[in-house]
Write a protein that holds these residues in place. Structure first.
Motif, mmCIF file in Angstrom:
data_model
loop_
_atom_site.group_PDB
_atom_site.id
_atom_site.type_symbol
_atom_site.label_atom_id
_atom_site.label_comp_id
_atom_site.label_asym_id
_atom_site.label_seq_id
_atom_site.Cartn_x
_atom_site.Cartn_y
_atom_site.Cartn_z
ATOM 1 N N ILE A 9 -39.632 -52.685 76.845
ATOM 2 C CA ILE A 9 -39.086 -51.465 77.394
ATOM 3 C C ILE A 9 -40.241 -50.557 76.766
ATOM 4 O O ILE A 9 -40.372 -50.395 75.468
ATOM 5 C CB ILE A 9 -37.713 -51.028 76.768
ATOM 6 C CG1 ILE A 9 -36.787 -52.093 77.240
ATOM 7 C CG2 ILE A 9 -37.256 -49.454 77.423
ATOM 8 C CD1 ILE A 9 -35.187 -51.745 76.493
ATOM 9 N N ILE A 37 -34.396 -50.463 81.193
ATOM 10 C CA ILE A 37 -33.560 -51.279 80.159
ATOM 11 C C ILE A 37 -32.936 -52.272 81.219
ATOM 12 O O ILE A 37 -32.914 -53.668 80.828
ATOM 13 C CB ILE A 37 -32.370 -50.405 79.495
ATOM 14 C CG1 ILE A 37 -33.002 -49.520 78.524
ATOM 15 C CG2 ILE A 37 -31.420 -51.251 78.710
ATOM 16 C CD1 ILE A 37 -31.922 -48.486 77.794
ATOM 17 N N ALA A 89 -38.347 -52.758 72.269
ATOM 18 C CA ALA A 89 -38.109 -51.371 72.650
ATOM 19 C C ALA A 89 -39.077 -50.312 72.089
ATOM 20 O O ALA A 89 -38.867 -50.164 70.874
ATOM 21 C CB ALA A 89 -36.864 -50.938 72.410
ATOM 22 N N PRO A 106 -37.936 -45.949 72.971
ATOM 23 C CA PRO A 106 -37.283 -45.966 74.306
ATOM 24 C C PRO A 106 -36.618 -44.760 74.349
ATOM 25 O O PRO A 106 -36.108 -44.332 75.550
ATOM 26 C CB PRO A 106 -36.256 -46.828 74.062
ATOM 27 C CG PRO A 106 -35.981 -47.205 72.389
ATOM 28 C CD PRO A 106 -37.357 -46.963 72.105
ATOM 29 N N LEU A 129 -28.275 -49.281 74.701
ATOM 30 C CA LEU A 129 -29.117 -50.580 74.203
ATOM 31 C C LEU A 129 -28.462 -51.357 73.402
ATOM 32 O O LEU A 129 -28.207 -52.532 73.164
ATOM 33 C CB LEU A 129 -30.234 -49.828 73.668
ATOM 34 C CG LEU A 129 -31.429 -50.972 73.332
ATOM 35 C CD1 LEU A 129 -31.946 -51.751 74.461
ATOM 36 C CD2 LEU A 129 -32.616 -50.352 72.646
#
Length: 343
Positions: free
Chosen positions: A96, A166, A179, A182, A198
Motif C-alpha cells: 500500500i 487497501i 503499508a 498509509p 487495516l
C-alpha cells in the motif's frame, strides 16, 4: 520452531547518483512471522521505504545495487528472476503506497484496476474478477460499491482512495502486506478509520503486515513489534511494550518525547536537535552522535553493534551507553511524559 514468513539478512542497498554513492540501507536484518504486525519507524530518509522497496524488488536495478538475503518462505527474492518477482508482487506480497492518487491510474475506472490485479494472478473469468472487486470495495467500507466500481480515482476522496488501495492490496489474499505511510495527508479522523480498517482486515485475512511510519503513536496502537531506523541503520528493535516501556536508545527517547498527548498540556513538544546526516557521507562511529546529548568519545570513533538488552532475548539496541544510564534515562523520560513535563 517454524521458519519466519520473511527473513531479511544483512540487507544493503545503495544508489548511484551524480554526487556519489548513497547507502540508503546499510546492514539491516529482521524477521516477520505469519500474522505479525511489524512497525518500522524513523524520520524521513532513515531507510524505511527503501528497505521495503528492496524486499519487493521495486528499485531500479540500473541505478541501485543490493546485497544480502531477502528470504520469503525460504526463497531469496533478492536474486529472483523478474518473472518470479511479478508472480510474488500483488499476490503473495502486496504494498500500500503513500499517495493513492499517484498509485492509481487516473484514466481507468476503479473496477478495472481492481479486476486487473485479480486477472494477473488468478485463473478466473472477467466477470468473477469484477465480482471479487465489488466484494473488496464493500469489505473496506466503500458505500454503494456496486455503483462506485465504475467511478474514476478523482471521484473519490483521499480517504476513500486509500481504502481502494487497501482493497487492491488484499484482493488476492496476500501473506504479507507492506503499508508505506498509509495515513499520510489524511485528516486525523480518517487516519483513525484507515488504521482501524487495516487492523480489522489484517486479522480477518491473517496476513502479516509491515507498517512504515514516522509516528510512534500509530505503531503503539497497531504493531506487535517495532524496528527503529536511523540513517540506514537499525538502532533499536523489540516488542512494542518493551520499546514503549523500556526504550534503550537516545533516538527512540527523542521520538517518544516528540509525541503529542491529548491528556497532557505541553507548551512545546521536544525536538531532536539538528538534522539527519547525509547518506552520501555519514558520520563515523554512531551516526546519531552529532545530535545526541549523551555522546561520548567512543561514539565518534566506533560504530555500536545491535546487541540484546540484558535479560530480554527479544529486545536489541545499538548504543555505547551503559545499561544503568539507559534504564535511568528511560525511566526519567517516561516519568516526564506522564507528568507533562517533556519540553
Amino acid at each position: 520452531m517454524s521458519e519466519p514468513l520473511l527473513d531479511v539478512r544483512d540487507l544493503r542497498t545503495e544508489f548511484v547518483t551524480d554526487d556519489g554513492i548513497v547507502r540508503a540501507v546499510d546492514g539491516v536484518s529482521f524477521t516477520v512471522e505469519p500474522g505479525q504486525v511489524l512497525g518500522i519507524v524513523g524520520e524521513s530518509g532513515s531507510g524505511k521505504s527503501v528497505t521495503c522497496l528492496t524486499v519487493m524488488g521495486l528499485n531500479d536495478r540500473k541505478l541501485s545495487r543490493s546485497t544480502g538475503e531477502v528470504l520469503f518462505r525460504g526463497q531469496d527474492l533478492l536474486h529472483a528472476s523478474g518473472h518470479r518477482l511479478r508472480e510474488v508482487r500483488g499476490n503473495e506480497i502486496a504494498m500500500i503506497f503513500q499517495d493513492p492518487m499517484t498509485s492509481l491510474n487516473p484514466v481507468h475506472k476503479i473496477g478495472r484496476q481492481l479486476a486487473e490485479a485479480v486477472l494477473l494472478h488468478q485463473d478466473v473469468s472477467r466477470k468473477q474478477a469484477y465480482e471479487r472487486a465489488r466484494e473488496m470495495l464493500k469489505a473496506v467500507g466503500i458505500p454503494r460499491a456496486e455503483r462506485r466500481i465504475d467511478d474514476y480515482p478523482h471521484q473519490f476522496s483521499g480517504g476513500m482512495r486509500q481504502r481502494v488501495m487497501i482493497a487492491m492490496a488484499l484482493i488476492n489474499n496476500p501473506d504479507l502486506i507492506i503499508a508505506d505511510e498509509p495515513t499520510t495527508a489524511l485528516d486525523v479522523t480518517t487516519q483513525a478509520q484507515i488504521l482501524a480498517l487495516l487492523k480489522r482486515l489484517q486479522e480477518d485475512f491473517g496476513s502479516a503486515v509491515i507498517l512504515i511510519t514516522h509516528d510512534l503513536g500509530v505503531v503503539a496502537e497497531t504493531a506487535d513489534d517495532v524496528m527503529v531506523m536511523y540513517a540506514a541503520h537499525i538502532v533499536e528493535r523489540g516488542p512494542v511494550r518493551a520499546i514503549f516501556n523500556e526504550p534503550r536508545h537516545p533516538y527512540t527517547w527523542g521520538l517518544m518525547g516528540s509525541l503529542p498527548r491529548l491528556d497532557v498540556n505541553v507548551e512545546r513538544l521536544y525536538q531532536i536537535p539538528g538534522q539527519p546526516p547525509s547518506l552520501l557521507n555519514p558520520p563515523a562511529g554512531c551516526r546519531f552522535h552529532p545530535r545526541c546529548a549523551y555522546a561520548m568519545p567512543v561514539c565518534r570513533e566506533k560504530e555500536p553493534r545491535l546487541t540484546l538488552v540484558p535479560g530480554d532475548p527479544d529486545h536489541a539496541q545499538a548504543c555505547h551507553l551503559d545499561e544503568e544510564t539507559k534504564r535511568r534515562e528511560a525511566a526519567a523520560l517516561l516519568a516526564q511524559i506522564t507528568a507533562g513535563a517533556a519540553t
